[in-house]
Design a protein around this motif. Structure first.
Motif, mmCIF file in Angstrom:
data_model
loop_
_atom_site.group_PDB
_atom_site.id
_atom_site.type_symbol
_atom_site.label_atom_id
_atom_site.label_comp_id
_atom_site.label_asym_id
_atom_site.label_seq_id
_atom_site.Cartn_x
_atom_site.Cartn_y
_atom_site.Cartn_z
ATOM 1 N N UNK A 101 -3.822 -29.065 -45.433
ATOM 2 C CA UNK A 101 -4.798 -28.287 -45.236
ATOM 3 C C UNK A 101 -5.973 -28.799 -44.743
ATOM 4 N N UNK A 102 -6.270 -30.346 -45.071
ATOM 5 C CA UNK A 102 -7.371 -31.026 -44.328
ATOM 6 C C UNK A 102 -7.224 -31.218 -42.936
ATOM 7 N N UNK A 103 -5.790 -31.459 -42.728
ATOM 8 C CA UNK A 103 -5.438 -31.543 -41.084
ATOM 9 C C UNK A 103 -6.221 -30.196 -40.269
ATOM 10 N N UNK A 104 -5.483 -29.058 -41.127
ATOM 11 C CA UNK A 104 -5.526 -27.906 -40.368
ATOM 12 C C UNK A 104 -7.220 -27.665 -40.267
ATOM 13 N N UNK A 105 -7.982 -27.770 -41.181
ATOM 14 C CA UNK A 105 -9.344 -27.552 -41.365
ATOM 15 C C UNK A 105 -10.050 -28.667 -40.361
ATOM 16 N N UNK A 106 -9.524 -29.678 -39.884
ATOM 17 C CA UNK A 106 -10.244 -30.596 -39.072
ATOM 18 C C UNK A 106 -9.664 -30.112 -37.621
ATOM 19 N N UNK B 153 -6.046 -18.591 -34.270
ATOM 20 C CA UNK B 153 -4.786 -18.261 -33.167
ATOM 21 C C UNK B 153 -5.076 -19.279 -32.196
ATOM 22 N N UNK B 154 -6.269 -18.948 -31.471
ATOM 23 C CA UNK B 154 -6.484 -19.961 -30.283
ATOM 24 C C UNK B 154 -6.620 -21.288 -30.768
ATOM 25 N N UNK B 155 -7.047 -21.816 -31.783
ATOM 26 C CA UNK B 155 -7.142 -22.954 -31.999
ATOM 27 C C UNK B 155 -5.502 -23.500 -32.433
ATOM 28 N N UNK B 156 -4.690 -22.655 -32.901
ATOM 29 C CA UNK B 156 -3.274 -23.014 -33.398
ATOM 30 C C UNK B 156 -2.545 -23.220 -31.817
ATOM 31 N N UNK B 157 -2.873 -22.442 -31.004
ATOM 32 C CA UNK B 157 -2.112 -22.376 -29.372
ATOM 33 C C UNK B 157 -2.579 -23.490 -28.824
ATOM 34 N N UNK B 158 -3.787 -24.176 -29.002
ATOM 35 C CA UNK B 158 -4.336 -25.090 -28.246
ATOM 36 C C UNK B 158 -3.564 -26.462 -28.977
ATOM 37 N N UNK B 159 -3.721 -26.446 -30.082
ATOM 38 C CA UNK B 159 -3.082 -27.664 -30.787
ATOM 39 C C UNK B 159 -1.588 -27.830 -30.711
ATOM 40 N N UNK B 160 -1.043 -26.662 -30.863
ATOM 41 C CA UNK B 160 0.475 -26.757 -30.782
ATOM 42 C C UNK B 160 1.029 -26.905 -29.238
ATOM 43 N N UNK B 161 0.048 -26.644 -28.409
ATOM 44 C CA UNK B 161 0.494 -26.646 -26.917
ATOM 45 C C UNK B 161 0.495 -28.171 -26.525
ATOM 46 N N UNK C 216 0.706 -22.452 -39.590
ATOM 47 C CA UNK C 216 0.411 -21.888 -38.410
ATOM 48 C C UNK C 216 1.557 -20.758 -37.979
ATOM 49 N N UNK C 217 2.813 -20.814 -38.217
ATOM 50 C CA UNK C 217 3.672 -19.876 -37.903
ATOM 51 C C UNK C 217 3.281 -18.544 -38.567
ATOM 52 N N UNK C 218 3.035 -18.623 -39.846
ATOM 53 C CA UNK C 218 2.486 -17.321 -40.705
ATOM 54 C C UNK C 218 1.141 -16.718 -39.999
#
Length: 125
Positions: A53-58, A77-85, A18-20
């Motif tokens: 990878x399966x987690x991030x795909x889900x 990026x939008x999905x990462x921000x939602x997940x990490x927030x 996610x950071x990458x």
């Protein structure tokens, strides 16, 4: 990459991926390292990377094109921000607030340090 004991390795690898993406090292719809490539570079079992990878795909951050590999999802990026927030608000923020209270750190001091951190970290290459 050095792994911490307080969090599952596959989740730490997820943070790494996610950071990458957030830092622009891996771009939307770009192919990412294969499971084996990433496992070798991080010195972990390929099954651990596959679990990541399966987690991030889900979470709609990665997409899998069978026979080709994993790619960054279009709106990753939008999905990462939602997940990490959600992760930050539920897991890290309560510990942070507790420390602020116990150490008697006010929001003004925190704001000053936050602005300094952002300025030093993200505006000076």
């Amino acid at each position: 990459m050095e792994f911490r004991d307080n969090k599952a390795i596959y989740l730490q690898i997820g943070d790494y991926v996610c950071e990458h993406i957030l830092l622009g090292k891996w771009k939307d719809e770009e192919k990412i390292p294969s499971v084996r490539e990433l496992a070798v570079s991080l010195e972990v079992n390929p099954n651990t990377v596959m679990r990541t990878y399966e987690l991030l795909q889900n979470k709609n951050i990665l997409s899998n094109k069978r026979g080709i590999g994993f790619f960054i999802a279009e709106d990753a990026i939008k999905q990462i921000k939602l997940y990490r927030k959600v992760q930050f608000m539920d897991e890290e923020l309560p510990v942070f607030f507790r420390n602020l209270y116990l150490l008697d750190i006010g929001f003004e001091e925190l704001e000053t340090r936050y602005k300094k951190f952002v300025n030093q970290t993200f505006t000076n290459p």
